[in-house]
Design a protein around this motif. Structure first.
Motif, short mmCIF file in Angstrom:
data_model
loop_
_atom_site.label_atom_id
_atom_site.label_comp_id
_atom_site.label_asym_id
_atom_site.label_seq_id
_atom_site.Cartn_x
_atom_site.Cartn_y
_atom_site.Cartn_z
N ILE A 108 26.90 0.09 -14.43
CA ILE A 108 25.79 -0.05 -13.03
C ILE A 108 24.69 0.39 -13.35
CG2 ILE A 108 26.12 2.57 -12.73
CD1 ILE A 108 27.13 1.85 -9.71
N HIS A 109 24.39 1.10 -14.77
CA HIS A 109 23.00 0.96 -15.24
C HIS A 109 23.07 -0.05 -16.45
CE1 HIS A 109 22.39 5.28 -13.72
NE2 HIS A 109 21.81 4.60 -13.09
N GLY A 110 22.18 -1.18 -16.33
CA GLY A 110 22.56 -2.49 -17.08
C GLY A 110 22.41 -2.06 -18.51
N ASN A 111 21.48 -1.03 -18.88
CA ASN A 111 21.38 -0.88 -20.40
C ASN A 111 22.44 -0.03 -21.00
OD1 ASN A 111 20.55 1.49 -19.24
ND2 ASN A 111 19.01 1.85 -20.71
N GLU A 112 23.40 0.64 -20.30
CA GLU A 112 24.45 1.48 -20.81
C GLU A 112 25.51 0.55 -21.32
OE1 GLU A 112 24.86 4.58 -17.84
OE2 GLU A 112 22.59 4.88 -18.07
N ILE A 113 25.35 -0.19 -22.38
CA ILE A 113 26.32 -1.14 -22.90
C ILE A 113 27.45 -0.82 -23.41
CG2 ILE A 113 24.44 -2.76 -23.32
CD1 ILE A 113 24.44 -2.32 -26.24
N THR B 290 16.18 -2.04 -19.44
CA THR B 290 16.81 -2.97 -18.34
C THR B 290 18.16 -1.98 -17.81
OG1 THR B 290 18.02 -3.36 -20.52
CG2 THR B 290 16.90 -5.15 -19.63
N ARG B 291 17.78 -0.50 -17.58
CA ARG B 291 18.48 0.25 -16.63
C ARG B 291 18.62 -0.20 -15.14
NH1 ARG B 291 19.86 5.86 -16.28
NH2 ARG B 291 19.42 6.67 -14.26
N PHE B 292 17.84 -1.04 -14.80
CA PHE B 292 17.87 -1.81 -13.66
C PHE B 292 16.87 -2.81 -13.33
CE2 PHE B 292 15.71 2.20 -12.48
CZ PHE B 292 14.49 1.67 -11.86
N LEU C 124 31.64 4.42 -15.75
CA LEU C 124 31.34 4.79 -17.25
C LEU C 124 29.67 4.81 -17.29
CD1 LEU C 124 34.04 2.79 -19.12
CD2 LEU C 124 33.89 5.19 -18.25
N HIS C 125 29.16 5.89 -17.89
CA HIS C 125 27.59 6.03 -18.22
C HIS C 125 27.64 6.82 -19.70
CE1 HIS C 125 26.13 5.55 -14.01
NE2 HIS C 125 27.41 5.42 -13.67
N SER C 126 26.22 6.30 -20.09
CA SER C 126 25.64 7.05 -21.27
C SER C 126 24.44 7.64 -21.01
CB SER C 126 25.76 5.94 -22.45
OG SER C 126 25.11 4.86 -22.21
N MET C 127 23.96 8.43 -21.95
CA MET C 127 22.58 8.99 -21.64
C MET C 127 21.47 8.87 -22.72
SD MET C 127 24.27 12.88 -20.75
CE MET C 127 25.69 12.79 -22.01
#
Ligand SMILES: [Zn+2]
Length: 326
Positions: A57-62, A104-106, A148-151
């Motif tokens: 949902i955040h594009g860079n949290e691959i 690229t978070r969004f 699913l996310h990362s920080m």
């Protein structure tokens, strides 16, 4: 007064974090199988809950995309109910560049601040709103969801549960990451887990947000995968057996409740030092940040710092303060 020994504004620089995982090739998953690009949904004959796992949902949290790609490659199918695996911000993800991984978070706006009827049904247009409107019909039938996310900023991993008791219970039942934080979300807009389907008092559907660890690191992928396997077992959808990795033992989970959400009121919000998410400040009234001239102090003893964000723009969440619930 319990000021820190050397008050002064900590220099806020974005951390330079190496990209230690490869962006998965999602080409074969782009069509989806349920009429929505990037959304895969499998229904068992036996009835059961509709469980969804969402990534990027955040594009860079691959890392989340790595996990969903693995589950799809392993052809994981539900023994009952329905399982949906959803790549959310495909357009931002497609532009991910390891040389500039935070860019690229969004594309137009944060896709995790759009989940209220005003934004979804309103006239506004953006790449993320278009995609959220596309995914909404699928989420409207989901019973249990893990996002699913990362920080970026240093923090212990955690599960964010929003405000409902049922989501806190789901987070504790998943148990990886260990710390579950019940929070009221962001002033800047509603997250997917705050979408009415999941957060309305009368609903029985539940969603949690898994902040599995640092961006672009293998341990984050492993932790996300464990959280997914635990959710699937818990919901009775998938028994973890080879070729799936085994479920690893985990320490007992802990619940913390946010007591105050600090939103930056000025452009010059600054922490007094380089705090780490997951840090516990022992004494009440400890000065932790300055927001312009306003002092930000801990409201109680044993104050858990949830995801402190240096370099926070005005109007965005700078940190959440929480208390462990026994
Ligand atoms: Zn995220």
């Amino acid at each position: 007064m319990h000021d820190l020994p050397q008050p002064g504004r900590a220099p806020a620089r974005p951390p330079v974090v190496a990209v230690n995982i490869a962006r998965p090739d999602l080409r074969r998953w782009l069509p989806g199988n349920c009429g929505i690009p990037g959304a895969w949904s499998f229904t068992a004959e036996a009835p059961g809950p509709h469980v969804a796992i969402t990534a990027i949902i955040h594009g860079n949290e691959i890392a989340g995309a790595v996990v969903l790609d693995r589950l799809l490659r392993l052809a994981v199918r539900p023994a009952r109910g329905r399982l949906s695996l959803v790549f959310c911000n495909l357009e931002a993800f497609a532009r991910f560049d390891a040389a500039d991984p935070t860019a690229t978070r969004f594309l137009d706006e944060d896709m995790n601040r759009l989940w209220d009827p005003g934004a979804l049904d309103g006239p506004r247009r953006s790449a993320e709103l278009k995609r959220a409107r596309e995914l909404r019909a699928l989420f409207d039938s989901v019973d249990m969801l893990a996002d699913l996310h990362s920080m970026l900023w240093r923090s212990d991993p955690l599960i964010l549960a929003g405000e409902t008791g049922r989501a806190a219970q789901l987070g504790l039942a998943i148990g990886v990451p260990q710390t579950v934080v019940a929070d009221a979300g962001h002033a800047g807009g509603r997250r997917l887990i705050d979408y009415a389907r999941f957060a309305a008092p009368g609903s029985t559907a539940t969603a949690v947000l898994v902040e599995a660890g640092d961006h672009w690191q293998e341990p984050t992928v492993a932790r996300m995968e464990q959280a997914c396997l635990r959710l699937l077992r818990l919901a009775g959808l998938v028994e973890p057996r080879p070729p799936l990795p085994p479920i690893a033992p985990a320490p007992p989970p802990r619940l913390a409740r946010v007591t105050r959400t600090i939103t930056a009121a000025t452009q010059s919000f600054a922490f007094l030092r380089d705090f780490r998410g997951g840090e516990v400040i022992p004494r009440a009234n400890t000065l932790i940040a300055l927001d312009g001239e306003a002092e930000i102090r801990t409201p109680h003893d044993d104050c858990l710092l949830v995801m402190p964000t240096p370099m926070v723009p005005r109007g965005h969440t700078a940190v959440r303060l929480a208390r462990f619930v026994d």
